[in-house]
Design an enzyme around this catalytic site. Structure first.
Site, PDB file in Angstrom:
ATOM      1  N   TYR A 182       0.560  -1.354   0.094  1.00 26.36           N
ATOM      2  CA  TYR A 182      -0.187  -0.034   0.042  1.00 26.36           C
ATOM      3  C   TYR A 182       0.407   1.225   0.193  1.00 26.36           C
ATOM      4  O   TYR A 182       0.308   2.665   0.125  1.00 26.36           O
ATOM      5  CB  TYR A 182      -1.057  -0.123   1.115  1.00 26.36           C
ATOM      6  CG  TYR A 182      -2.452  -0.866   1.144  1.00 26.36           C
ATOM      7  CD1 TYR A 182      -3.093  -0.322   0.700  1.00 26.36           C
ATOM      8  CD2 TYR A 182      -2.640  -2.273   1.657  1.00 26.36           C
ATOM      9  CE1 TYR A 182      -4.146  -1.495  -0.639  1.00 26.36           C
ATOM     10  CE2 TYR A 182      -3.505  -2.823   1.710  1.00 26.36           C
ATOM     11  CZ  TYR A 182      -4.581  -2.605   0.422  1.00 26.36           C
ATOM     12  OH  TYR A 182      -5.595  -3.548  -0.201  1.00 26.36           O
ATOM     13  N   ASP A 327      -6.912 -32.858   6.571  1.00 21.00           N
ATOM     14  CA  ASP A 327      -7.840 -33.560   5.719  1.00 21.00           C
ATOM     15  C   ASP A 327      -7.327 -34.981   4.985  1.00 21.00           C
ATOM     16  O   ASP A 327      -6.088 -34.939   4.764  1.00 21.00           O
ATOM     17  CB  ASP A 327      -8.378 -32.778   5.142  1.00 21.00           C
ATOM     18  CG  ASP A 327      -9.920 -31.924   5.119  1.00 21.00           C
ATOM     19  OD1 ASP A 327     -10.077 -31.685   6.471  1.00 21.00           O
ATOM     20  OD2 ASP A 327      -9.524 -30.471   4.912  1.00 21.00           O
TER      21      ASP A 327
END
Length: 475
Positions: A182, A327
């Site tokens: 930024y 998972d």
């Protein structure tokens, strides 16, 4: 970092001709302080370094002096900040040295013989390639380029990143990748550009991002009991078995206090599962052999989470297992690999990030049938899942268990996510766990949700095997 160009320097005139109102030179976007009333002399220095330049020193003399200081510092490993500053300054010095050699060609007399075309080159670490030891693969940014695209922009992006790192170090106010982006959105174009450059520069200098004044944004959470983190500011982070705490940056942590009752550590892939375990107070559950810690990096972990897991892995006694619940698919196993072995993109920091003791607790796709979970309850794998699995199977040193689970996933065309445990009926779940060997009759897990029962049985079993199981097996 500062230099003075002699009055007869062709680069002196060139820089004055291309001086912009914002202090940048020739469209490079390099924020330098310039002084001097005419082209007889020109001082160049980065912000905060105006006093570094000797009044009567030429550019070459200042360059030699900087190099001498750098040589004197080689044995001083205690002051990482000074080492980092000199790495950044020498990097810019190399760029300016090449400018001196290249641009005077444009100021030669018309009739003077002109040398062949010259190019400015900057070498950065190529983190996409794996390496061993000190043989760091490099990639090159050069200007001018033969392509039609702008060739000065990559240089401007690199030098602007270096400047903001230098500013963070000299002001002693750390920055973040987001802050750097930024500061000059128009120049960088995207956040990914900054992310890549910051890590490339850290790898090039063989330093961490924190050493260069860039801190990673924290996102990891921890809950549990048996651990207190004391910060340099005087505060302390106390664990709660139900309220998660944000994992602080490693550079903010002064020391850890570990309670003797700490018996296990569980790293969880998903935040939703982590929050569920906090609400169930897994860390202090009476059915477990002791108190524990539950940690999540919310998917692929941030640096602060990886550093915490690595610290625990390195310093906890061998009888305290460090386990991972991910998972049972390619991406879950890849996240497990990041915790255990480190990542390719940050291999230059893996020695401080890889937690070798992490063991895969579950979820294994091959165990679901024994738990009464039917194939139809599993999600089909996608093309991305298949591509990721095949890519991982090509890795050297992949643990046998991981390889079998990936092959099982490709064979069944199904993947096992942690949430699939909710498909199991509570009434028969304890019997199914006993049948699968995860739980003994009358042992822990006699009540609760299927996920809780699964973890109570698995963690208890891991704690019993911790003293006699080699963590290098990757189970």
């Amino acid at each position: 970092m500062a230099w003075r160009l002699d009055h007869d320097s062709n680069l002196n005139a060139l820089l004055w001709d291309n001086l912009e109102d914002d202090g940048s030179i020739g469209g490079f976007g390099v924020p330098l302080f310039l002084s001097g009333s005419d082209t007889d002399s020109l001082d160049i220095c980065l912000p905060g370094q105006e006093e570094t330049l000797s009044d009567n020193a030429s550019w070459s003399e200042n360059a030699e002096r900087l190099l001498e200081v750098d040589e004197d510092m080689e044995g001083d490993e205690g002051d990482i900040r000074d080492v980092s500053l000199h790495c950044l300054e020498d990097f810019v010095l190399s760029f300016l040295t090449q400018l001196v050699e290249v641009f005077p060609v444009a100021y030669n007399e018309v009739d003077a013989p002109k040398p062949g075309p010259k190019r400015i080159k900057i070498g950065l670490a190529d983190r996409r390639k794996s390496y061993d030891g000190n043989d760091l693969p490099m990639r090159e940014i050069s200007m001018p380029q033969r392509s039609k695209g702008p060739s000065a922009r990559p240089f401007a992006q690199v030098l602007r990143t270096v400047d903001l790192m230098h500013e963070a170090l000299t002001s002693n106010v750390p920055t973040t990748k987001r802050d750097i982006y930024y500061k000059d959105v128009g120049l960088f174009g995207s956040q990914s550009t900054v992310d890549r450059l910051v890590d490339d520069l850290a790898a090039t200098f063989k330093l961490s991002r924190a050493d260069l004044g860039v801190r990673a944004s924290s996102k990891g959470l921890i809950c549990g009991a048996g651990l207190t983190m004391h910060l340099h500011c005087g505060d302390a982070v106390h664990m709660s078995d139900i309220e998660p705490a944000l994992i602080p940056h490693s550079e903010d942590i002064e020391r850890f206090d570990v309670n003797g009752e700490l018996a296990w550590v569980l790293v969880v892939e998903k935040e939703a599962v982590f929050q569920t375990l906090c609400r169930l107070r897994l860390a202090t559950h009476a059915a477990l052999p002791g108190k524990g810690l539950v940690i999540t990096g919310k998917g692929y972990p941030d640096v602060a989470t990886r550093q915490l897991v690595q610290t625990l892995s390195t310093n906890l006694p061998p009888h305290v297992p460090v386990l991972a619940l991910v998972d049972g698919d390619a991406y879950g196993i890849d996240i497990l690999s990041v915790y255990k072995n480190g990542s390719t993109s940050m291999q230059h920091e893996n020695v401080n990030l890889a937690a070798a003791r992490v063991r895969w607790l579950g979820l294994w796709s091959s165990e679901l049938a024994a738990l009464g979970i039917q194939k139809d309850a599993l999600l089909p794998i996608t093309k991305h899942d298949e591509k990721k699995a095949r890519s991982m199977l090509k890795r050297d040193g992949l643990p046998v268990r991981w390889r079998k689970e990936l092959q099982h996933m490709l064979f069944t065309r199904r993947k096992a996510e942690i949430e699939v445990l909710s498909a199991v009926g509570s009434a028969d779940y304890a019997a199914e766990l006993r049948g699968s060997g995860c739980m003994r009759s009358g042992g822990p897990g006699s009540s609760g949700t299927p996920l809780l029962r699964y973890l109570l049985a698995k963690i208890s079993s891991a704690c019993l095997r911790a003293d006699r199981t080699d963590p290098r097996l990757g189970l």
